[in-house]
Scaffold this active site. Structure first.
Site, PDB file in Angstrom:
ATOM      1  NE  ARG A  52       7.759   0.795  13.782  1.00  9.88           N
ATOM      2  CZ  ARG A  52       7.191   1.912  14.225  1.00  9.88           C
ATOM      3  NH1 ARG A  52       6.865   2.027  15.502  1.00  9.88           N
ATOM      4  NH2 ARG A  52       6.954   2.920  13.412  1.00  9.88           N
ATOM      5  CE  LYS A 151       3.708   2.451  11.330  1.00 13.69           C
ATOM      6  NZ  LYS A 151       2.481   2.865  11.970  1.00 13.69           N
ATOM      7  CD  GLU A 184      -1.140   0.821  19.816  1.00 15.34           C
ATOM      8  OE1 GLU A 184      -0.131   1.497  19.620  1.00 15.34           O
ATOM      9  OE2 GLU A 184      -1.330  -0.286  19.282  1.00 15.34           O
TER      10      GLU A 184
HETATM   11  N1  PMP Z   1       0.406   3.045  17.613  1.00 20.56           N
HETATM   12  C1  PMP Z   1      -0.127   2.855  16.405  1.00 20.56           C
HETATM   13  C2  PMP Z   1      -1.278   1.943  16.265  1.00 20.56           C
HETATM   14  C3  PMP Z   1       0.415   3.497  15.289  1.00 20.56           C
HETATM   15  O1  PMP Z   1      -0.098   3.307  14.076  1.00 20.56           O
HETATM   16  C4  PMP Z   1       1.515   4.366  15.464  1.00 20.56           C
HETATM   17  C5  PMP Z   1       2.168   5.035  14.295  1.00 20.56           C
HETATM   18  N2  PMP Z   1       1.320   5.826  13.554  1.00 20.56           N
HETATM   19  C6  PMP Z   1       2.018   4.566  16.760  1.00 20.56           C
HETATM   20  C7  PMP Z   1       1.448   3.871  17.812  1.00 20.56           C
HETATM   21  C8  PMP Z   1       3.176   5.481  17.015  1.00 20.56           C
HETATM   22  O2  PMP Z   1       4.362   4.910  16.534  1.00 20.56           O
HETATM   23  P1  PMP Z   1       5.569   5.797  15.984  1.00 20.56           P
HETATM   24  O3  PMP Z   1       5.946   6.716  17.082  1.00 20.56           O
HETATM   25  O4  PMP Z   1       6.622   4.810  15.664  1.00 20.56           O
HETATM   26  O5  PMP Z   1       5.057   6.525  14.797  1.00 20.56           O
END
Ligand code: PMP
Length: 286
Positions: A52, A151, A184
């Site tokens: 990622r 990200k 989300e």
């Molecule tokens: N959505 C957002 C906006 C995030 O910043 C994150 C991670 N902090 C997630 C979802 C969750 O992703 P992950 O499980 O890969 O940490």
């Protein structure tokens, strides 16, 4: 104890770990990052995080100054240098030092740093009692503006929604997308349970495709819990049987109230408990 931070190949004391004020990561949020966990001395889902990270960098046309193998080793090295067996890791790549103009072409070399530290995203008691959340009026970035799949170092969209949560006296907010569907939370993905089925917004909803989300999807499949990805509305949240959030920092955290509507009479439900248990077993097993 002063931590050691990995910056461009060197482990330096925390107080000497510095980035230039001319770095475009700071001036323009021009960079990408990963939040990663180490459990029992092992980097959890290392390959998925590196992948990622690379995809985020590729999407913003940022040439990575190291190989995935080098950064994979650097992650382990940073944990080891700090004597950690269980920690949270922040890996960041910035565009590097440039001039005061926005042009990334003036930045000669990207900079990478890795911090290993402890994290407690939410109060411990919320993991047994469940958390209250709100829906924010701030919508998630339009996927054709800045794709939430990247990200990136620009989290202002999420930060504005986080302010709404804090103003409402709750720790987290769920954001809708540009079409009004559930997207989300500011730092976590969201799942609900309805009639025995697990539901979560699809990748097309404009989410960051969470690594914990994928782990939970796999665990649900292994446990024979039916799962569907698609469009969810606020109505679906309000009338859900159960709800929980997933994220590297948050892990799996139950939600028992949304916009002041109690979910499952304010009690953490059985499928959420099952997923939480399976998740904790999985992280311990590596
Ligand atoms: N959505 C957002 C906006 C995030 O910043 C994150 C991670 N902090 C997630 C979802 C969750 O992703 P992950 O499980 O890969 O940490």
């Amino acid at each position: 104890m002063e931590l050691k931070v990995w910056i461009d190949g060197h482990l330096v004391p925390q107080n000497d770990a510095k980035i230039s004020v001319y770095d475009h990561g700071l001036l323009y949020g021009d960079g990408v990052f990963e939040g990663i966990r180490q459990y029992n001395g092992r980097i959890f889902e290392k390959e998925a995080h590196l992948k990622r990270f690379w995809n985020s960098a590729q999407a913003i046309r940022l040439p990575m100054p190291y190989t995935a193998d080098q950064l994979g080793k650097a992650l382990d090295e940073t944990c080891k240098a700090n004597g950690f067996e269980d920690c949270y890791i922040r890996m960041v790549v910035t565009r590097g030092i440039g001039t005061l103009g926005i042009s990334p072409a003036n930045c000669k070399r990207a900079s990478v740093f890795i911090i290993a530290d402890k994290i407690q995203m939410y109060d411990k008691e919320l993991y047994t009692r469940g958390m209250a959340i709100i829906t924010a009026s701030t919508i998630r970035s339009h996927p054709n503006s800045l794709s939430p799949r990247i990200k990136s170092l620009n989290y202002l969209n999420n930060i504005l929604a986080k302010w709404e949560a804090l103003d409402a006296g709750v720790p987290e907010a769920v954001m809708l997308n540009h079409l009004g569907y559930v997207c989300e939370c500011t730092g976590d993905n969201i799942f609900i349970v309805k009639d025995g089925e697990l539901l979560t917004p699809s990748e097309e909803s404009g989410i960051l495709v969470g690594i914990t989300r994928q782990v939970v999807i796999d665990l649900a499949q292994a446990a024979g819990i039916p799962l569907r990805q698609g469009n969810l509305t606020r109505y679906d949240l309000y009338t859900a049987d159960e709800c929980f959030l997933t994220g590297t920092g948050a892990e799996v955290v139950p939600v028992t109230k949304i916009d002041n509507r109690e979910i499952n009479n304010g009690v953490v439900g059985p499928i959420t408990k099952k997923i939480m248990e399976a998740f904790h077993q999985k992280v311990r097993a590596g």
